[in-house]
Every structure is written in C-alpha cells, then in structure tokens.
Scaffold this motif. Structure first.
Motif, short mmCIF file in Angstrom:
data_model
loop_
_atom_site.label_atom_id
_atom_site.label_comp_id
_atom_site.label_asym_id
_atom_site.label_seq_id
_atom_site.Cartn_x
_atom_site.Cartn_y
_atom_site.Cartn_z
N ALA A 199 26.37 38.19 40.77
CA ALA A 199 26.73 38.62 42.12
C ALA A 199 25.51 38.76 43.01
N LEU A 200 24.38 39.11 42.45
CA LEU A 200 23.19 39.36 43.24
C LEU A 200 22.35 38.11 43.52
N LEU A 201 22.59 37.04 42.79
CA LEU A 201 21.83 35.81 43.03
C LEU A 201 22.18 35.22 44.40
N PRO A 226 33.59 34.23 46.12
CA PRO A 226 33.67 32.90 46.74
C PRO A 226 32.46 32.01 46.42
N ARG A 227 31.28 32.59 46.29
CA ARG A 227 30.09 31.81 45.94
C ARG A 227 30.11 31.34 44.50
N LEU A 228 30.89 32.00 43.66
CA LEU A 228 30.89 31.72 42.23
C LEU A 228 31.96 30.71 41.81
N GLU A 256 40.11 27.92 42.85
CA GLU A 256 40.66 26.84 42.01
C GLU A 256 39.61 26.13 41.19
N GLY A 257 38.37 26.07 41.67
CA GLY A 257 37.33 25.33 40.98
C GLY A 257 36.71 26.05 39.80
N VAL A 258 37.16 27.25 39.53
CA VAL A 258 36.57 28.04 38.45
C VAL A 258 36.94 27.47 37.10
N VAL A 259 35.93 27.34 36.25
CA VAL A 259 36.16 26.96 34.86
C VAL A 259 35.60 28.10 34.02
N ALA A 260 36.49 28.84 33.39
CA ALA A 260 36.08 29.96 32.55
C ALA A 260 36.62 29.73 31.15
N GLU A 261 35.71 29.70 30.20
CA GLU A 261 36.07 29.49 28.81
C GLU A 261 35.76 30.76 28.03
N THR A 262 36.47 30.96 26.94
CA THR A 262 36.18 32.09 26.07
C THR A 262 35.83 31.60 24.67
N CYS A 263 35.01 32.39 24.01
CA CYS A 263 34.61 32.09 22.63
C CYS A 263 34.58 33.42 21.89
#
Length: 117
Positions: free
Chosen positions: A7-9, A38-40, A73-80
């Motif tokens: 968030a701070l970048l 929104p930036r992420l 919509e462009g978010v790609v979040a994967e879990t491991c």
C-alpha cells in the motif's frame, strides 16, 4: 506487514509473495491499504500460509487475499497452503518450488508487457 508495504509503494510491483500475510488491524493503516487497492489491480499475488499456523491462521491470510481481490478484475491472487505452522514453508520443497514458479511466471508476463509497449 507485506500488505502494508504494498500500500505504501508509490508504484505497485508486478508481483508479490505474501507469506503468512494479514490485513492491517489498525484502522488508519487498513484505510491506507483500501485506498491503494486501485493501484494494486495489476499486481499478481501469491499468498503462502500454513494450515497449522497459530500466529497467522490461514483464515486471516485468506481474508487478505479476498481484500486484494476487491482491487478489480485484473487481480490474480493465488494461494499456496502447506501442512506446517508459521515458517513451515521454508522446509517444504513443493512450496519453495511454487514460489519460484510464481515469480518466474510473473517476471515473464512483466517482460512481455514491457516488450509490447
């Protein structure tokens, strides 16, 4: 901590690996993360969590994953998930391999985007 750093970048990275990640509990810091969403939306994230982690339970990491998915919509979040506790990922070859593959794929995609620009 990693979510807050995102968030701070000033510019979002193309990818982030969040190990035992959690959303900020402080209201002001949580607001900063929400404002940064929104930036992420172009940042791929891999959320690594231990099923037996007493410090950051998987549900808490899944909560952060869900929050980041709200970025767009462009978010790609994967879990491991691994079978261990906090820090157990370091002893799990499959998890380490998954992290390396995730970073490699994200770097390839970022290179492809730069080449087409």
């Amino acid at each position: 901590l990693a979510a807050l750093c995102l968030a701070l970048l000033p510019q979002a990275p193309c990818a982030a690996v969040l190990v035992a990640g959690f959303a900020p509990r402080d209201a002001a810091l949580a607001r900063r993360l929400t404002e940064a969403l929104p930036r992420l939306q172009a940042t791929r994230t891999l959320h690594v969590m231990g099923r037996r982690d007493p410090i950051v339970p998987p549900a808490v990491s899944h909560e952060l994953c869900g929050l980041l998915c709200e970025a767009g919509e462009g978010v790609v979040a994967e879990t491991c998930e691994h079978r261990g506790g906090h820090g157990g990922w370091r002893r799990d070859k499959e998890v380490r391999r998954s992290i390396c593959q995730f970073i490699s794929k994200a770097a390839e995609e970022a290179d492809a985007v730069r080449s087409s620009s």
